[in-house]
Design a protein around this motif. Structure first.
Motif: not given
Length: 330
Positions: A183-186, A215-221, A223-230, A251-260
């Motif tokens: 996947g891609f995120i940015g 849905e794994w290509t998230i290229c218009h997100l 840079e906000n942790q809340g938006f990324l989590f959603d 950094y936000s992605l790692i936080n999300y996965f580790q919190s889950h």
């Protein structure tokens, strides 16, 4: 009408400070430019004096660095580049003025008056500005260089990262580590560099036969942790690995996965572009594709000196190849 250095500068299409250096026979200006300046000074009747009111000081060249106020807050990336440029300038007995441009000033196309007046030998332009703002800077005859940014329709030298090649190398590394889905995120709208990283991602995805889902290509997100989590929360399943456009998203992605309760890199792998402080604050530390920021600062300084001494030389784009730093997230 009073004849000044600016009169000569306007005749030749160069900066006032280049004229001053040429009249003082400084070797920072090419022999041909010095000859043209002296010839023009004689034609227009300009009598040069070291004490002339419009002369610059003899303590070395005077530079400006222009950037956004947001860029100046990113100390572990752009701050490293800026520090290296300042060190080179001080070492060479030169001076630099730094201008932080607000979003309002950028939108209203307001340049610092000192820059518009051509009071500098050269201008460093650090990071992203709108095309309209860069066009206004381009119109100033002072030599200049873009750092970590470029525009194909502008005649300004630039130093940037080989983003496409870096992305392709990053994905090849993931493929070598048993990644099959990715996947891609940015936010590729934020910067041409991010767009290039996405282009490299797409090219490598096809070349290496990665499997993916739209849905794994998230290229218009943003840079906000809340938006990324959603965004991640809405996915039904996850790829083997994520390629992030910068350390903030990773950094936000790692936080999300580790919190889950997902284990990195066992359950999901993450590879990010850049190597800021954030990349060393996670556990495990991020595996990254990193630009040599000290080299970027050195190269920008050298390229601007070259433009000052050879104002008629072809415009250059210098791409620095990033380096893969293997840590714990892959």
């Amino acid at each position: 009408m009073k004849v000044t250095m600016q009169t000569i500068a306007d005749r030749l299409g160069i900066s006032k400070n280049t004229v001053s250096q040429a009249l003082r026979n400084k070797d920072t200006v090419s022999v041909r430019t010095r000859e043209l300046v002296h010839e023009t000074a004689q034609k227009v009747g300009y009598n040069y004096s070291e004490r002339a009111n419009d002369a610059v000081t003899n303590n070395g060249s005077l530079f400006a660095l222009i950037t956004t106020d947001l860029t100046l807050t990113l100390n572990s990336f752009f701050g490293v580049i800026l520090s290296e440029i300042k060190e080179k300038i001080l070492k060479n007995n030169q001076q630099i003025d730094i201008y932080a441009i607000s979003s309002e000033q950028e939108q209203e196309l307001q340049l610092p008056p000192q820059i518009e007046q051509g009071n500098y030998d050269g201008i460093f332009i650090l990071s992203y500005f709108s095309t309209e703002y860069l066009r206004k800077l381009e119109a100033i005859k002072t030599p200049k260089v873009l750092i970590d940014h470029h525009q194909p329709n502008l005649d300004i030298d630039s130093v940037l990262t080989a983003n496409i090649d870096g992305s392709i190398e990053a994905l090849a590394f993931l493929a070598a580590n048993s990644v099959q889905t990715i996947g891609f995120i940015g936010d590729i709208d934020r910067s041409p560099s991010y767009q290039e990283r996405f282009i490299g991602f797409e090219l490598a995805q096809k070349q290496l036969n990665f499997q993916s889902k739209p849905e794994w290509t998230i290229c218009h997100l943003k840079e906000n942790q809340g938006f990324l989590f959603d965004a991640i929360r809405q996915l039904d399943d996850l790829p083997d690995a994520w390629f992030c456009v910068n350390n903030g998203y990773a950094y936000s992605l790692i936080n999300y996965f580790q919190s889950h309760k997902l284990s990195i890199p066992h359950d999901v792998k993450i590879l990010s572009f850049d190597d800021t402080d954030l990349s060393r604050m996670t556990h495990p530390r991020m595996t990254v594709m990193a630009t040599n920021l000290l080299e970027m600062g050195d190269t920008a300084y050298a390229l601007l000196q070259e433009r000052i001494t050879s104002p008629e030389a072809p415009i250059k784009q210098i791409c620095l190849k990033p380096k893969l730093i293997k840590r714990g997230t892959v």
